[in-house]
Design a protein around this motif. Structure first.
Motif, PDB file in Angstrom:
ATOM      1  N   PRO A  44       0.817  -1.224   0.000  1.00  0.00           N
ATOM      2  CA  PRO A  44       0.000   0.000   0.000  1.00  0.00           C
ATOM      3  C   PRO A  44       0.850   1.273   0.000  1.00  0.00           C
ATOM      4  CG  PRO A  44      -0.932  -1.606   1.511  1.00  0.00           C
ATOM      5  CD  PRO A  44       0.404  -2.150   1.081  1.00  0.00           C
ATOM      6  N   GLY A  45       1.984   1.215   0.715  1.00  0.00           N
ATOM      7  CA  GLY A  45       2.869   2.381   0.730  1.00  0.00           C
ATOM      8  C   GLY A  45       3.468   2.660  -0.626  1.00  0.00           C
ATOM      9  N   LEU A  46       3.878   1.595  -1.347  1.00  0.00           N
ATOM     10  CA  LEU A  46       4.446   1.790  -2.684  1.00  0.00           C
ATOM     11  C   LEU A  46       3.380   2.270  -3.649  1.00  0.00           C
ATOM     12  CD1 LEU A  46       7.060   1.373  -4.411  1.00  0.00           C
ATOM     13  CD2 LEU A  46       6.017  -0.790  -5.147  1.00  0.00           C
ATOM     14  N   VAL A  47       2.175   1.664  -3.597  1.00  0.00           N
ATOM     15  CA  VAL A  47       1.089   2.064  -4.492  1.00  0.00           C
ATOM     16  C   VAL A  47       0.706   3.522  -4.254  1.00  0.00           C
ATOM     17  CG1 VAL A  47      -1.338   1.674  -5.074  1.00  0.00           C
ATOM     18  CG2 VAL A  47       0.194  -0.271  -4.752  1.00  0.00           C
ATOM     19  N   SER A  48       0.780   3.962  -2.994  1.00  0.00           N
ATOM     20  CA  SER A  48       0.436   5.351  -2.672  1.00  0.00           C
ATOM     21  C   SER A  48       1.576   6.317  -2.945  1.00  0.00           C
ATOM     22  CB  SER A  48       0.019   5.447  -1.197  1.00  0.00           C
ATOM     23  OG  SER A  48      -1.145   4.680  -0.950  1.00  0.00           O
TER      24      SER A  48
END
Length: 491
Positions: A44-48
């Protein structure tokens, strides 16, 4: 930290998620979730678009982090960040929502597919490399093309279309950091400020005040954005000219019609729908245009800023300011050429009057001197006044060529006082020399020439002149006959 082998280079045109997806296909043959879990990187951190997760991915891939960090889209709850620019979330998406079939076909096998960064911009509807319309994927929220496309789905693509619009070339150059000539105006604005302003201007010019840009089909929106961009890139003056056109095209006729009626969706966007993201200098340009074309009361907020100085009036507000009956004021403004002769009450009520120009003119008119009273005011005979008036040496407030100028001719007091001040500044003569001087009219009778010719020469200093201290105004002008005749009179 695990370092992935074999090495996969990053393409500066692709998104961070696209690179992560290609790494996953190469090293696991599956989606990026499995790879990121093995690398202990929060998906989720990378996607965000978080910087820590992005830098960790670069380290695992053994590539410099700058490219990945530059192409990440940091998605927050209410907005996004991209290369230091605060953007609306809908303006630029990292998701694999659209693609160019020709680009993917050129990439080759599935593992080589790259989702280009430029495809994520809302205003981009076609591939700027192949001029093909972008194809939507089945899932606009997908994190990678590999998850939503099958190889057979991109095998064929349409023939190359028309040349792509100018704004796409500009966007490409900005993304790649290429120098853009004569771009100081746009250089200081974010990508969203430039493209949104271009889209709104072009859409209203092409499709009217009530156009909804989010409802336009891709081909129409692209055309509108390109038309608006061709104007917007030329700078504030070109934008102001476009606002003149938009204002003039409004069908609003009511006296109380406001900016929304005259600028339509452009005003609505800048007034209510752009509070979260700064729309850029177009808001200041529109505010200045509104203040110029509407009688804004001091203290009124216009597009977020308070107007402190009145710059214009309506007929009614001018009537209130001067405490003059509206109908009488309308007749006065018709006389001085500020209202068309015979204008109806509605027509005159819709007019806007510049404060700096109109108020002094009306004040001058209210204190003006009538032609009938000029002889006494200037200390001259009626014949002299009529002569100077016909010669254009006394300038009426209403030009003589204007309608109604032959009746109730009046003259600005300051114009007359300036002339009297020049006469008062002339030197006087000693009593012993008084017999050497004669009045200006007498000199004209003795051959100096017509009074309307001699008088301006006296006022300009071409003819030496003195003042009789016992008189005032024009009748105080005295000259030596030698000075006006060019030599002594014959015996």
């Amino acid at each position: 930290m695990i370092v992935l082998q074999p090495h996969l280079p990053f393409d500066p045109e692709e998104t961070t998620l696209s690179f992560a997806s290609r790494l996953a296909v190469l090293h696991t043959g599956r989606g990026m979730q499995r790879l990121l879990r093995d690398l202990k990187i929060d998906m989720p951190g990378l996607v965000s678009g978080r910087s820590a997760e992005t830098a960790a991915l670069a380290a695992a891939a053994a590539i410099p982090p700058d490219g990945l960090l530059a192409n990440r889209i940091d998605v927050r709850q209410t907005h996004s960040w991209f290369r230091g620019e605060r953007l609306a979330k809908a303006f630029l998406s990292p998701r694999a929502a659209r693609y160019c079939r020709a680009c993917l076909a050129e990439d080759g096998d599935v593992g080589s597919w790259r989702h280009r960064l430029i495809w994520g911009f809302r205003h981009v509807h076609r591939c700027d490399r192949h001029a093909l319309w972008l194809t939507p994927t089945a899932d606009a929220s997908a994190t990678s093309l590999h998850a939503v496309l099958a190889p057979e789905g991109i095998a064929q693509h349409a023939e190359v279309g028309d040349p792509h619009p100018e704004y796409l070339s500009w966007l490409r150059a900005r993304l790649e950091g290429e120098p853009l000539p004569d771009d100081d105006w746009l250089k200081g604005q974010t990508l969203e400020q430039v493209l949104n302003a271009s889209e709104m201007l072009g859409a209203i010019l092409e499709h009217g005040h009530d156009v909804r840009v989010t409802k336009l089909p891709p081909t129409t929106d692209e055309q509108a954005t390109d038309i608006g961009f061709s104007i917007y890139r030329e700078g504030p003056e070109a934008v102001t000219e476009a606002l003149d056109t938009i204002h003039g095209a409004s069908k609003a006729a009511a006296v109380q019609a406001g900016p929304l009626a005259y600028y339509g969706r452009l005003f609505d966007w800048l007034d209510r729908r752009s509070n979260a993201i700064d729309p850029g200098p177009i808001r200041d340009i529109l505010r200045a245009h509104i203040v110029k074309h509407f009688a804004i009361e001091p203290g009124t907020k216009v597009l977020g800023e308070e107007v402190t100085v009145r710059t214009s009036y309506t007929l009614q507000s001018l009537s209130d300011e001067l405490r003059m009956d509206r109908r009488r004021l309308s007749r006065l403004l018709q006389k001085i050429g500020k209202v068309p002769s015979g204008a109806t009450d509605r027509e005159s009520g819709n007019l806007i009057f510049d404060a700096a120009e109109t108020l002094p003119l009306i004040e001058a008119f209210q204190s003006a001197i009538r032609l009938h009273d000029l002889p006494e005011y200037l200390g001259a005979s009626r014949r002299q006044i009529e002569t100077l008036y016909r010669a254009g040496l006394l300038r009426p407030l209403v030009p003589m060529v204007s309608a109604g100028a032959v009746r109730n001719v009046v003259f600005a007091r300051d114009h007359l006082d300036e002339l009297l001040a020049k006469i008062a500044a002339l030197p006087t003569v000693l009593d012993a020399d008084r017999d050497k001087y004669h009045s200006a009219p007498h000199a004209c009778q003795r051959g100096a020439g017509p009074f309307e010719t001699v008088f301006p020469k006296i006022m300009s200093g071409d003819i030496p002149c003195h003042r009789d201290p016992g008189k005032r105004g024009i009748e105080a002008l005295i000259v030596r006959l030698d000075d006006v005749l060019g030599g002594p009179l014959p015996a």
